[in-house]
Motif scaffolding. Structure first.
Motif, PDB file in Angstrom:
ATOM      1  N   ILE A 205      26.559  10.166  37.954  1.00  0.00           N
ATOM      2  CA  ILE A 205      25.674   9.048  37.648  1.00  0.00           C
ATOM      3  C   ILE A 205      25.347   9.082  36.156  1.00  0.00           C
ATOM      4  O   ILE A 205      25.562  10.099  35.481  1.00  0.00           O
ATOM      5  CB  ILE A 205      24.354   9.094  38.457  1.00  0.00           C
ATOM      6  CG1 ILE A 205      23.570  10.366  38.121  1.00  0.00           C
ATOM      7  CG2 ILE A 205      24.622   9.009  39.945  1.00  0.00           C
ATOM      8  CD1 ILE A 205      22.194  10.393  38.757  1.00  0.00           C
ATOM      9  N   VAL A 206      24.848   7.980  35.664  1.00  0.00           N
ATOM     10  CA  VAL A 206      24.383   7.898  34.277  1.00  0.00           C
ATOM     11  C   VAL A 206      22.866   7.741  34.296  1.00  0.00           C
ATOM     12  O   VAL A 206      22.350   6.761  34.846  1.00  0.00           O
ATOM     13  CB  VAL A 206      25.035   6.725  33.526  1.00  0.00           C
ATOM     14  CG1 VAL A 206      24.466   6.629  32.099  1.00  0.00           C
ATOM     15  CG2 VAL A 206      26.547   6.892  33.481  1.00  0.00           C
ATOM     16  N   LEU A 207      22.177   8.716  33.733  1.00  0.00           N
ATOM     17  CA  LEU A 207      20.724   8.636  33.642  1.00  0.00           C
ATOM     18  C   LEU A 207      20.345   7.789  32.431  1.00  0.00           C
ATOM     19  O   LEU A 207      20.911   7.955  31.344  1.00  0.00           O
ATOM     20  CB  LEU A 207      20.119  10.034  33.508  1.00  0.00           C
ATOM     21  CG  LEU A 207      20.324  10.966  34.713  1.00  0.00           C
ATOM     22  CD1 LEU A 207      19.745  12.345  34.419  1.00  0.00           C
ATOM     23  CD2 LEU A 207      19.692  10.374  35.964  1.00  0.00           C
ATOM     24  N   PRO A 208      19.392   6.876  32.583  1.00  0.00           N
ATOM     25  CA  PRO A 208      19.040   5.985  31.474  1.00  0.00           C
ATOM     26  C   PRO A 208      18.308   6.729  30.358  1.00  0.00           C
ATOM     27  O   PRO A 208      17.778   7.820  30.548  1.00  0.00           O
ATOM     28  CB  PRO A 208      18.129   4.952  32.143  1.00  0.00           C
ATOM     29  CG  PRO A 208      17.535   5.670  33.308  1.00  0.00           C
ATOM     30  CD  PRO A 208      18.604   6.602  33.805  1.00  0.00           C
ATOM     31  N   GLU A 209      18.279   6.090  29.227  1.00  0.00           N
ATOM     32  CA  GLU A 209      17.561   6.625  28.074  1.00  0.00           C
ATOM     33  C   GLU A 209      16.067   6.720  28.366  1.00  0.00           C
ATOM     34  O   GLU A 209      15.499   5.868  29.048  1.00  0.00           O
ATOM     35  CB  GLU A 209      17.797   5.723  26.868  1.00  0.00           C
ATOM     36  CG  GLU A 209      16.973   6.076  25.644  1.00  0.00           C
ATOM     37  CD  GLU A 209      17.082   5.014  24.557  1.00  0.00           C
ATOM     38  OE1 GLU A 209      18.017   5.133  23.744  1.00  0.00           O
ATOM     39  OE2 GLU A 209      16.250   4.072  24.548  1.00  0.00           O
ATOM     40  N   ILE A 210      15.451   7.770  27.857  1.00  0.00           N
ATOM     41  CA  ILE A 210      13.991   7.900  27.894  1.00  0.00           C
ATOM     42  C   ILE A 210      13.512   7.804  26.455  1.00  0.00           C
ATOM     43  O   ILE A 210      13.858   8.635  25.608  1.00  0.00           O
ATOM     44  CB  ILE A 210      13.565   9.232  28.534  1.00  0.00           C
ATOM     45  CG1 ILE A 210      13.969   9.253  30.016  1.00  0.00           C
ATOM     46  CG2 ILE A 210      12.063   9.455  28.392  1.00  0.00           C
ATOM     47  CD1 ILE A 210      13.696  10.557  30.714  1.00  0.00           C
ATOM     48  N   LYS A 211      12.724   6.783  26.172  1.00  0.00           N
ATOM     49  CA  LYS A 211      12.353   6.510  24.784  1.00  0.00           C
ATOM     50  C   LYS A 211      11.503   7.616  24.181  1.00  0.00           C
ATOM     51  O   LYS A 211      11.680   7.979  23.015  1.00  0.00           O
ATOM     52  CB  LYS A 211      11.620   5.168  24.700  1.00  0.00           C
ATOM     53  CG  LYS A 211      12.518   3.975  24.999  1.00  0.00           C
ATOM     54  CD  LYS A 211      11.773   2.661  24.833  1.00  0.00           C
ATOM     55  CE  LYS A 211      12.707   1.475  25.086  1.00  0.00           C
ATOM     56  NZ  LYS A 211      12.001   0.173  24.933  1.00  0.00           N
ATOM     57  N   GLU A 212      10.557   8.136  24.967  1.00  0.00           N
ATOM     58  CA  GLU A 212       9.719   9.211  24.450  1.00  0.00           C
ATOM     59  C   GLU A 212       9.368  10.186  25.574  1.00  0.00           C
ATOM     60  O   GLU A 212       9.027   9.778  26.682  1.00  0.00           O
ATOM     61  CB  GLU A 212       8.424   8.657  23.842  1.00  0.00           C
ATOM     62  CG  GLU A 212       8.612   7.940  22.513  1.00  0.00           C
ATOM     63  CD  GLU A 212       7.284   7.582  21.881  1.00  0.00           C
ATOM     64  OE1 GLU A 212       7.007   8.040  20.760  1.00  0.00           O
ATOM     65  OE2 GLU A 212       6.522   6.824  22.514  1.00  0.00           O
ATOM     66  N   ALA A 213       9.463  11.480  25.261  1.00  0.00           N
ATOM     67  CA  ALA A 213       9.077  12.519  26.209  1.00  0.00           C
ATOM     68  C   ALA A 213       8.350  13.617  25.445  1.00  0.00           C
ATOM     69  O   ALA A 213       8.750  13.987  24.338  1.00  0.00           O
ATOM     70  CB  ALA A 213      10.290  13.091  26.925  1.00  0.00           C
ATOM     71  N   ALA A 214       7.270  14.104  26.032  1.00  0.00           N
ATOM     72  CA  ALA A 214       6.598  15.291  25.491  1.00  0.00           C
ATOM     73  C   ALA A 214       7.404  16.507  25.933  1.00  0.00           C
ATOM     74  O   ALA A 214       7.732  16.644  27.118  1.00  0.00           O
ATOM     75  CB  ALA A 214       5.170  15.370  26.016  1.00  0.00           C
ATOM     76  N   VAL A 215       7.733  17.372  24.984  1.00  0.00           N
ATOM     77  CA  VAL A 215       8.662  18.474  25.261  1.00  0.00           C
ATOM     78  C   VAL A 215       8.024  19.804  24.866  1.00  0.00           C
ATOM     79  O   VAL A 215       7.472  19.947  23.763  1.00  0.00           O
ATOM     80  CB  VAL A 215       9.984  18.279  24.495  1.00  0.00           C
ATOM     81  CG1 VAL A 215      10.911  19.477  24.705  1.00  0.00           C
ATOM     82  CG2 VAL A 215      10.669  16.994  24.957  1.00  0.00           C
ATOM     83  N   ALA A 216       8.110  20.782  25.758  1.00  0.00           N
ATOM     84  CA  ALA A 216       7.643  22.142  25.488  1.00  0.00           C
ATOM     85  C   ALA A 216       8.736  23.111  25.899  1.00  0.00           C
ATOM     86  O   ALA A 216       9.443  22.894  26.889  1.00  0.00           O
ATOM     87  CB  ALA A 216       6.359  22.436  26.252  1.00  0.00           C
TER      88      ALA A 216
END
Length: 281
Positions: A205-216
């Motif tokens: 499958i192709v997962l869509p773009e996520i414009k912003e994610a908080a990353v730790a």
């Protein structure tokens, strides 16, 4: 010949237990002095005593032990003990995970009210093609998620997925559904191009773009990290007035095969969010 006290010490049981075994006919002394009533035991009886103790440690009653002693072979007893050993090892690992979880919760409680983690950054997650296998989980806890992940990872191995694709990144997890009803754990492997063919239940499958994610980024055993890293991410987002979306992703940035090296595991946790819409002036 050994006195009852000596035999008890050699067999790591109590004198009282040996007397009880004699009374119920489970283990008779090899010799009883007719004048004093002193019990004597032979070295050959240590093997029988060991079987009694072994069967008791398997959870059998003394009545059940007595029934088995006459007909059980050494190979059968060995097999029973090996099965019990495997069960205890499994229970020990579960208790270790529980202990790690308790320690992590204590650390989290101790720093409640403190400033949120300062290592959180914002990332844009591009659309990507992945090969995924999904497994159900009853709840969103490490004790529920890890078995589902292990099942999915084993299917990846059995199906030889990694030999069929061109990998483009490490495994990661994402989730769909709700705990207690239809929660599905997805183990995803990024790939550079769509594979020509995949054996089920693997799918592309192709997962869509996520414009912003908080990353730790966190390192160590999973029980030390989850769900507390989500608490940090949620607090970070809430303090900025952002709205989190879903359960995010857990990227296996660095994994180890040796359980003694779990402290070296590295996870990147990505939690999507949206910013409040600007009010027109």
């Amino acid at each position: 010949m050994f006195s009852i006290g000596e035999f008890a010490r050699l067999g790591t049981v109590s004198v009282r237990a040996l007397r009880h075994y004699d009374e119920i006919g489970l283990l008779r002394p090899a010799k009883v002095d007719p004048d004093t009533g002193y019990r004597g035991y032979s070295a050959e009886q240590l093997g029988q005593l060991n079987r009694i103790v072994a069967l008791k440690e398997l959870g059998l009653s003394l009545a059940q032990v007595r029934q088995l002693l006459g007909g059980i072979t050494l190979d059968e007893l060995r097999g029973m003990l090996m099965l019990r050993r495997a069960q205890l090892e499994q229970e020990l690992e579960a208790h270790k995970d529980q202990l790690l979880g308790v320690e992590a919760r204590l650390r989290y409680i101790e720093r409640e009210g403190a400033m949120p983690a300062d290592d959180i950054v914002v990332k844009k997650l591009p659309a990507m093609g992945v090969v995924v296998i999904a497994e159900p989980a009853p709840a969103f806890g490490t004790q529920d998620i890890i078995p589902a992940v292990n099942r999915a990872e084993e299917q990846f191995r059995q199906l030889g997925i990694r030999e069929l694709v061109k990998e483009a990144g490490p495994y990661f997890l994402y989730y769909e559904g709700e705990p207690g009803t239809d929660l599905m754990v997805h183990l995803a492997l990024p790939v550079a191009e769509p594979p020509a063919e995949l054996p089920p239940p693997a799918r592309y499958i192709v997962l869509p773009e996520i414009k912003e994610a908080a990353v730790a980024v966190r390192s160590g055993p999973a029980a030390n990290i989850f769900p507390f890293v989500y608490h940090d991410l949620a607090r970070w987002a809430d303090e900025r007035g952002y709205q989190t979306l879903g359960l995010g992703r857990q990227v296996w940035a660095h994994m180890v095969d040796d359980v003694s090296e779990v402290s070296q595991q590295v996870f990147e946790i990505q939690l999507p969010f949206t910013r409040p819409e600007a009010t027109p002036s």
